[in-house]
Design an enzyme around this catalytic site. Structure first.
Site, PDB file in Angstrom:
ATOM      1  N   GLU A  22       0.830  -1.207   0.000  1.00 53.87           N
ATOM      2  CA  GLU A  22       0.000   0.000   0.000  1.00 53.87           C
ATOM      3  C   GLU A  22       0.867   1.260   0.000  1.00 53.87           C
ATOM      4  O   GLU A  22       0.520   2.255  -0.628  1.00 53.87           O
ATOM      5  CB  GLU A  22      -0.915   0.027   1.228  1.00 53.87           C
ATOM      6  CG  GLU A  22      -1.975  -1.040   1.236  1.00 53.87           C
ATOM      7  CD  GLU A  22      -2.826  -0.959   2.488  1.00 53.87           C
ATOM      8  OE1 GLU A  22      -4.015  -0.599   2.362  1.00 53.87           O
ATOM      9  OE2 GLU A  22      -2.305  -1.247   3.584  1.00 53.87           O
ATOM     10  N   GLU A  74      -7.545   7.429   9.717  1.00 54.03           N
ATOM     11  CA  GLU A  74      -7.878   8.397  10.749  1.00 54.03           C
ATOM     12  C   GLU A  74      -6.866   9.540  10.762  1.00 54.03           C
ATOM     13  O   GLU A  74      -7.236  10.714  10.884  1.00 54.03           O
ATOM     14  CB  GLU A  74      -7.907   7.722  12.130  1.00 54.03           C
ATOM     15  CG  GLU A  74      -9.021   6.716  12.314  1.00 54.03           C
ATOM     16  CD  GLU A  74      -8.685   5.297  11.851  1.00 54.03           C
ATOM     17  OE1 GLU A  74      -7.863   5.120  10.919  1.00 54.03           O
ATOM     18  OE2 GLU A  74      -9.267   4.356  12.422  1.00 54.03           O
ATOM     19  N   LYS A 100     -12.096   3.646   1.397  1.00 53.61           N
ATOM     20  CA  LYS A 100     -10.947   2.883   0.908  1.00 53.61           C
ATOM     21  C   LYS A 100     -11.505   1.644   0.200  1.00 53.61           C
ATOM     22  O   LYS A 100     -11.544   0.543   0.749  1.00 53.61           O
ATOM     23  CB  LYS A 100     -10.036   2.501   2.085  1.00 53.61           C
ATOM     24  CG  LYS A 100      -8.719   1.880   1.690  1.00 53.61           C
ATOM     25  CD  LYS A 100      -7.853   1.669   2.928  1.00 53.61           C
ATOM     26  CE  LYS A 100      -6.513   1.071   2.557  1.00 53.61           C
ATOM     27  NZ  LYS A 100      -5.653   0.909   3.754  1.00 53.61           N
TER      28      LYS A 100
END
Length: 121
Positions: A22, A74, A100
């Protein structure tokens, strides 16, 4: 009086996440932003200077979201909230939802994400 300006479906490619791939390759995130503000002045004057610019919010939010590689949504959303509140004094409250859609979860799902709300102190 509190009114709302909203931006929905802002697509941003960024490298947020806990997994190594990622942070290397990145992925698509979708952001929804709601701003609480007083639109009474601009609803009478018809002047951009009397409101909050959508383009300015998009530029600020996009830059803050992509500024660093965060592990958690967050934290990324918090960075956006902090930047928007710091840049636009007319904004009283901001609500950010970050989707996401391609999260690396071993399940079939439509969407995952977070929402947070921050207010000016």
């Amino acid at each position: 009086m509190t009114d709302t300006i909203f931006i929905r479906g802002l697509v941003i490619h960024a490298q947020h996440g806990v997994m190594e791939h990622e942070t290397e390759v990145g992925q698509r995130f979708v952001m929804d932003i709601e701003l609480s503000t007083d639109l009474s002045e601009s609803s009478h004057t018809d002047r951009l200077a009397d409101t909050v610019s959508y383009a300015g919010v998009v530029a600020t939010a996009s830059a803050a979201f992509k500024d660093a590689n965060y592990k958690l949504l967050e934290r990324a959303a918090g960075a956006v909230a902090d930047a928007v509140l710091a840049t636009f004094p007319r904004v009283i409250t901001i609500k950010i939802t970050v989707h996401k859609p391609h999260a690396p979860i071993p399940a079939i799902f439509d969407d995952v994400g977070i929402s947070l709300t921050r207010s000016r102190e």
